[in-house]
Design a protein around this motif. Structure first.
Motif, PDB file in Angstrom:
ATOM      1  N   GLU A 166       0.856  -0.957  -0.093  1.00  0.00           N
ATOM      2  CA  GLU A 166       0.034  -0.086   0.180  1.00  0.00           C
ATOM      3  C   GLU A 166       0.744   1.238  -0.004  1.00  0.00           C
ATOM      4  O   GLU A 166       0.818   2.058  -0.750  1.00  0.00           O
ATOM      5  N   ARG A 167       1.993   1.322   0.893  1.00  0.00           N
ATOM      6  CA  ARG A 167       2.774   2.313   0.954  1.00  0.00           C
ATOM      7  C   ARG A 167       3.505   2.704  -0.516  1.00  0.00           C
ATOM      8  O   ARG A 167       3.729   3.802  -0.860  1.00  0.00           O
ATOM      9  N   LEU A 168       3.900   1.551  -1.082  1.00  0.00           N
ATOM     10  CA  LEU A 168       4.557   1.603  -2.349  1.00  0.00           C
ATOM     11  C   LEU A 168       3.574   2.105  -3.401  1.00  0.00           C
ATOM     12  O   LEU A 168       4.146   3.194  -4.116  1.00  0.00           O
ATOM     13  N   ALA A 194       3.294   5.792  -2.676  1.00  0.00           N
ATOM     14  CA  ALA A 194       4.466   6.713  -3.013  1.00  0.00           C
ATOM     15  C   ALA A 194       4.486   6.738  -4.598  1.00  0.00           C
ATOM     16  O   ALA A 194       4.966   7.810  -5.033  1.00  0.00           O
ATOM     17  N   LEU A 195       4.172   5.773  -5.446  1.00  0.00           N
ATOM     18  CA  LEU A 195       4.393   5.913  -6.791  1.00  0.00           C
ATOM     19  C   LEU A 195       3.222   7.043  -7.420  1.00  0.00           C
ATOM     20  O   LEU A 195       3.712   7.902  -8.311  1.00  0.00           O
ATOM     21  N   ARG A 196       2.120   6.908  -6.881  1.00  0.00           N
ATOM     22  CA  ARG A 196       1.162   8.029  -7.155  1.00  0.00           C
ATOM     23  C   ARG A 196       1.682   9.348  -6.602  1.00  0.00           C
ATOM     24  O   ARG A 196       1.360  10.297  -7.561  1.00  0.00           O
ATOM     25  N   LEU A 197       2.167   9.635  -5.620  1.00  0.00           N
ATOM     26  CA  LEU A 197       2.757  10.823  -5.226  1.00  0.00           C
ATOM     27  C   LEU A 197       3.881  11.410  -6.138  1.00  0.00           C
ATOM     28  O   LEU A 197       4.048  12.641  -6.517  1.00  0.00           O
ATOM     29  N   PHE A 198       4.526  10.342  -6.605  1.00  0.00           N
ATOM     30  CA  PHE A 198       5.676  10.664  -7.487  1.00  0.00           C
ATOM     31  C   PHE A 198       5.266  11.058  -8.898  1.00  0.00           C
ATOM     32  O   PHE A 198       5.816  12.037  -9.518  1.00  0.00           O
ATOM     33  N   GLY A 199       4.191  10.400  -9.576  1.00  0.00           N
ATOM     34  CA  GLY A 199       3.563  10.847 -10.506  1.00  0.00           C
ATOM     35  C   GLY A 199       2.737  12.173 -10.406  1.00  0.00           C
ATOM     36  O   GLY A 199       3.077  13.029 -11.444  1.00  0.00           O
ATOM     37  N   ARG A 200       2.339  12.678  -9.287  1.00  0.00           N
ATOM     38  CA  ARG A 200       1.821  14.271  -8.913  1.00  0.00           C
ATOM     39  C   ARG A 200       3.181  15.027  -9.338  1.00  0.00           C
ATOM     40  O   ARG A 200       2.932  16.064  -9.825  1.00  0.00           O
ATOM     41  N   GLN A 201       4.133  14.583  -8.558  1.00  0.00           N
ATOM     42  CA  GLN A 201       5.266  15.739  -8.574  1.00  0.00           C
ATOM     43  C   GLN A 201       6.164  15.680  -9.964  1.00  0.00           C
ATOM     44  O   GLN A 201       7.100  16.519 -10.022  1.00  0.00           O
ATOM     45  N   GLY A 202       5.663  14.896 -10.954  1.00  0.00           N
ATOM     46  CA  GLY A 202       6.243  15.042 -12.243  1.00  0.00           C
ATOM     47  C   GLY A 202       7.648  14.217 -12.412  1.00  0.00           C
ATOM     48  O   GLY A 202       8.197  14.738 -13.355  1.00  0.00           O
ATOM     49  N   PHE A 203       7.770  13.208 -11.567  1.00  0.00           N
ATOM     50  CA  PHE A 203       9.011  12.516 -11.449  1.00  0.00           C
ATOM     51  C   PHE A 203       9.280  11.359 -12.482  1.00  0.00           C
ATOM     52  O   PHE A 203      10.240  10.869 -12.806  1.00  0.00           O
ATOM     53  N   GLU A 204       8.003  11.326 -13.403  1.00  0.00           N
ATOM     54  CA  GLU A 204       7.975  10.267 -13.904  1.00  0.00           C
ATOM     55  C   GLU A 204       8.514  10.793 -15.314  1.00  0.00           C
ATOM     56  O   GLU A 204       8.275  11.830 -15.970  1.00  0.00           O
ATOM     57  N   ASP A 205       9.305   9.965 -16.071  1.00  0.00           N
ATOM     58  CA  ASP A 205       9.834  10.374 -17.377  1.00  0.00           C
ATOM     59  C   ASP A 205       9.784   9.208 -18.450  1.00  0.00           C
ATOM     60  O   ASP A 205      10.702   8.310 -18.349  1.00  0.00           O
ATOM     61  N   GLN A 246      -2.765  12.619   2.293  1.00  0.00           N
ATOM     62  CA  GLN A 246      -3.361  13.229   1.071  1.00  0.00           C
ATOM     63  C   GLN A 246      -3.790  12.119   0.139  1.00  0.00           C
ATOM     64  O   GLN A 246      -4.749  12.191  -0.524  1.00  0.00           O
ATOM     65  N   VAL A 247      -2.812  11.691  -0.168  1.00  0.00           N
ATOM     66  CA  VAL A 247      -2.997  10.529  -1.577  1.00  0.00           C
ATOM     67  C   VAL A 247      -3.890   9.400  -0.841  1.00  0.00           C
ATOM     68  O   VAL A 247      -4.730   9.045  -1.982  1.00  0.00           O
ATOM     69  N   ASP A 266       8.154   4.481   3.171  1.00  0.00           N
ATOM     70  CA  ASP A 266       7.897   6.021   3.521  1.00  0.00           C
ATOM     71  C   ASP A 266       9.157   6.940   3.655  1.00  0.00           C
ATOM     72  O   ASP A 266       9.307   7.865   3.131  1.00  0.00           O
ATOM     73  N   ALA A 267      10.355   6.156   4.466  1.00  0.00           N
ATOM     74  CA  ALA A 267      11.368   6.953   4.486  1.00  0.00           C
ATOM     75  C   ALA A 267      12.135   7.410   3.338  1.00  0.00           C
ATOM     76  O   ALA A 267      12.707   8.203   2.928  1.00  0.00           O
ATOM     77  N   ALA A 268      12.268   6.295   2.438  1.00  0.00           N
ATOM     78  CA  ALA A 268      12.961   6.299   1.248  1.00  0.00           C
ATOM     79  C   ALA A 268      12.394   7.128   0.144  1.00  0.00           C
ATOM     80  O   ALA A 268      13.107   7.901  -0.377  1.00  0.00           O
ATOM     81  N   ALA A 269      11.071   7.368   0.262  1.00  0.00           N
ATOM     82  CA  ALA A 269      10.207   8.262  -0.640  1.00  0.00           C
ATOM     83  C   ALA A 269      10.486   9.735  -0.061  1.00  0.00           C
ATOM     84  O   ALA A 269      10.613  10.621  -1.003  1.00  0.00           O
ATOM     85  N   TRP A 270      10.390   9.918   1.325  1.00  0.00           N
ATOM     86  CA  TRP A 270      10.612  11.080   1.752  1.00  0.00           C
ATOM     87  C   TRP A 270      12.060  11.572   1.683  1.00  0.00           C
ATOM     88  O   TRP A 270      12.359  12.757   1.116  1.00  0.00           O
ATOM     89  N   TRP A 271      13.154  10.694   1.623  1.00  0.00           N
ATOM     90  CA  TRP A 271      14.387  11.162   1.401  1.00  0.00           C
ATOM     91  C   TRP A 271      14.619  11.778  -0.205  1.00  0.00           C
ATOM     92  O   TRP A 271      15.136  12.699  -0.481  1.00  0.00           O
ATOM     93  N   PHE A 272      13.871  11.067  -1.186  1.00  0.00           N
ATOM     94  CA  PHE A 272      14.024  11.399  -2.331  1.00  0.00           C
ATOM     95  C   PHE A 272      13.130  12.718  -2.683  1.00  0.00           C
ATOM     96  O   PHE A 272      13.836  13.717  -3.284  1.00  0.00           O
ATOM     97  N   LEU A 273      12.033  12.907  -1.892  1.00  0.00           N
ATOM     98  CA  LEU A 273      11.422  13.989  -2.041  1.00  0.00           C
ATOM     99  C   LEU A 273      12.290  15.446  -1.520  1.00  0.00           C
ATOM    100  O   LEU A 273      12.112  16.497  -2.154  1.00  0.00           O
TER     101      LEU A 273
END
Length: 278
Positions: free
Chosen positions: A49-51, A54-65, A268-269, A212-219
């Motif tokens: 669920e957390r994974l 996180a992927l959805r949040l990263f999509g919102r942030q435009g990290f997808e390429d 939020q997500v 959660d920690a790994a995603a936060w560190w990237f953000l």
């Protein structure tokens, strides 16, 4: 002349202010902490669920390429197997049921989709070198790639960037798309025991003891890159001195702090997009 009413206060006196409300006992206040799980099945579901979130949040942030970018999470039962986003599926569409389980060789053992083998080559070697790591994040974010093109590290310019002070490294080479285990091992060696890596001419990679920690560190690292680039463009940044940078890292640089910082984003997500749990 009308006499004063009996309820009037004598001249020169004031009504006493009301007593302040009693404090709420601390044990009745809510404060989110990482949950403990009663079974491996519960922990697996939680990580998935957390994974997906996180992927959805990263999509919102435009990290997808395009089809670049991965987040992997170690399975709590099978330590050499990892949950990962499906190849070619938009981050913003990913549900728990879409995630794929692969072994250390990148072979799908559960799921109905391919995975990006080139990207997983790096992740698998980082996971192998770091048994303490639950999740690995690598995406092609704009400011991370900009800093990587300078072959530079983060300076301790802000409170947030101090979390990475002397706890991230530079992989100072570029040899194209990583397609062999040897390249993955070199990247894992460059990461060492740190939480993050700048991949020259490529981008950022972060790790954590939870998704959660790994995603936060990237953000946080991406934003710190943005601040550093903007500060340099505007003038001459003044770094935080070594002693204070180390002290700040000790306060803010742990995975528990990262997990706590990430929770507003998770709320939020998960509330706005409940279909991620499908």
């Amino acid at each position: 002349m009308e006499q004063s009413r009996a309820t009037d206060h004598p001249r020169g006196t004031r009504e006493a202010p009301p007593a302040a409300p009693a404090p709420v006992p601390a044990d009745r206040l809510r404060f989110a902490m990482p949950p403990r799980h009663d079974s491996v099945e519960d922990e697996r579901r939680y990580r998935k669920e957390r994974l997906a979130g996180a992927l959805r949040l990263f999509g919102r942030q435009g990290f997808e390429d395009g089809v670049s970018g991965h987040i992997t999470a170690r399975d709590p039962e099978f330590g050499d197997c990892f949950w990962v986003n499906p190849f070619g599926m938009p981050f913003g569409h990913i549900r728990v049921s879409d995630l794929v389980l692969v072994n250390a060789d990148g072979q799908v053992v559960e799921g109905a989709h391919h995975v990006n083998q080139a990207a997983f080559t790096v992740h698998s070697q980082v996971h192998a070198a770091r048994p303490d790591v639950v999740a690995v994040v690598h995406c092609h974010s704009v400011h991370g790639r900009a800093l990587a093109s300078l072959a530079d590290l983060l300076d301790p310019l802000t409170q947030e960037s101090c979390a990475f002070y002397e706890d991230h490294a530079l992989y100072d080479r570029y040899s194209g798309v990583a397609v062999d285990a040897g390249e993955g091992r070199r990247i894992a060696e460059a990461l060492g025991s740190g939480k993050a890596l700048v991949l020259r001419n490529h981008g950022l990679l972060t790790v954590g003891g939870s998704v959660d920690a790994a995603a936060w560190w990237f953000l946080s690292m991406e934003r710190s890159c943005q601040v550093q680039l903007a500060a340099r463009a505007a003038g001459r940044p003044v770094p935080i001195d070594h002693r204070q940078a180390v002290a700040t890292r000790e306060q803010l640089g742990g995975d528990l702090v990262a997990w706590i910082n990430y929770q507003p984003l998770w709320q939020q997500v998960s509330r706005r997009e409940p279909d991620l749990f499908d």
